[in-house]
Design a protein around this motif. Structure first.
Motif, PDB file in Angstrom:
ATOM      1  N   LYS A  67      -0.004 -19.906  33.128  1.00 48.11           N
ATOM      2  CA  LYS A  67       0.782 -21.136  33.255  1.00 48.11           C
ATOM      3  C   LYS A  67       2.237 -20.863  32.907  1.00 48.11           C
ATOM      4  N   LYS A  69       5.785 -21.480  31.263  1.00 44.69           N
ATOM      5  CA  LYS A  69       6.252 -22.118  30.038  1.00 44.69           C
ATOM      6  C   LYS A  69       7.718 -22.527  30.136  1.00 44.69           C
ATOM      7  N   LYS A  70       8.530 -21.643  30.722  1.00 43.88           N
ATOM      8  CA  LYS A  70       9.963 -21.936  30.784  1.00 43.88           C
ATOM      9  C   LYS A  70      10.599 -21.203  31.948  1.00 43.88           C
ATOM     10  N   GLN A  86      13.997 -32.560  35.013  1.00 42.43           N
ATOM     11  CA  GLN A  86      13.997 -33.610  34.006  1.00 42.43           C
ATOM     12  C   GLN A  86      14.349 -35.006  34.508  1.00 42.43           C
ATOM     13  N   LYS A 102       8.438 -33.408  35.921  1.00 42.69           N
ATOM     14  CA  LYS A 102       8.983 -33.864  34.648  1.00 42.69           C
ATOM     15  C   LYS A 102       7.985 -33.741  33.502  1.00 42.69           C
ATOM     16  N   ASP A 103       6.721 -34.016  33.744  1.00 42.21           N
ATOM     17  CA  ASP A 103       5.719 -34.021  32.679  1.00 42.21           C
ATOM     18  C   ASP A 103       5.011 -32.678  32.493  1.00 42.21           C
ATOM     19  N   GLU A 104       5.487 -31.631  33.132  1.00 36.72           N
ATOM     20  CA  GLU A 104       4.856 -30.320  33.010  1.00 36.72           C
ATOM     21  C   GLU A 104       5.256 -29.589  31.731  1.00 36.72           C
ATOM     22  N   GLY A 105       6.238 -30.095  31.010  1.00 38.20           N
ATOM     23  CA  GLY A 105       6.652 -29.480  29.752  1.00 38.20           C
ATOM     24  C   GLY A 105       7.417 -28.180  29.912  1.00 38.20           C
ATOM     25  N   LEU A 106       8.095 -28.015  31.033  1.00 37.91           N
ATOM     26  CA  LEU A 106       8.850 -26.790  31.292  1.00 37.91           C
ATOM     27  C   LEU A 106      10.259 -26.916  30.715  1.00 37.91           C
ATOM     28  N   SER A 107      10.706 -25.877  30.056  1.00 41.68           N
ATOM     29  CA  SER A 107      12.053 -25.893  29.509  1.00 41.68           C
ATOM     30  C   SER A 107      12.954 -24.983  30.337  1.00 41.68           C
TER      31      SER A 107
END
Length: 174
Positions: A67, A69-70, A86, A102-107
């Protein structure tokens, strides 16, 4: 490492390929990709990279559930990436659809030392991705105290950085 991720002469992995390649070899035959090609940062290319990560095969050829992450971007792409990842609604689209990313938590992380202003990377949760190997342990010598009464040391160390799992880093080559 990011700067030479596509190089065919530097930072080659044991399979003889660069970190970001279209043909990493699997032990039991076959290949897998760690590159999406001709993809500027946008919703479609981010989704393609997420799908590529999700379908990443392990050594046995079966997907292992990697998965993202960033994302690592050059400074020139930072704001575009934030708009894509975002915003509440789909970016640059008139149909008011939700932004599924947006809700995937990717930075988004920027790296001012990237060699290209258009290549960007996705970092996954795959294990043993980037290793720092000491080639010479720190050799420190106390040289005195500074004005704050902190002990000051001087010395040197040598280390090597290596990527052993190509599933850790995905790249976009433009």
């Amino acid at each position: 490492m990011f700067a030479q991720a596509f190089s065919t002469t530097v930072n080659l992995l044991p399979d003889g390929k660069p970190i970001c390649s279209l043909a990493h070899k699997l032990p039991r035959g076959g290949t897998f990709d760690t590159v999406i090609t001709a993809a500027s940062i946008g919703q479609t290319s981010v989704e393609a990279m997420m799908i590529l990560a999700a379908k990443m095969p392990g050594g046995h050829g079966i997907p292992v559930g990697v998965k993202l992450k960033k994302f690592v971007m050059p400074e020139e792409l930072k704001f575009e990436a934030k708009r894509v990842l975002q915003s509440q609604l789909q970016f640059d689209n008139a149909n008011n659809a939700i932004n599924a990313l947006k809700d995937e938590g990717l930075s988004v992380v920027t790296n001012r030392y990237l060699a290209s202003s258009s290549n960007w990377f996705g970092v996954t949760d795959a294990k043993l991705g980037i290793l720092v190997i000491w080639t010479e342990k720190p050799n420190l010598v106390e040289v005195g105290m500074d004005l704050n009464r902190a002990t000051v040391y001087s010395g040197n160390m040598m280390l090597g950085i290596s990527a052993v799992n190509p599933r850790r880093l995905l790249g976009s080559a433009i």
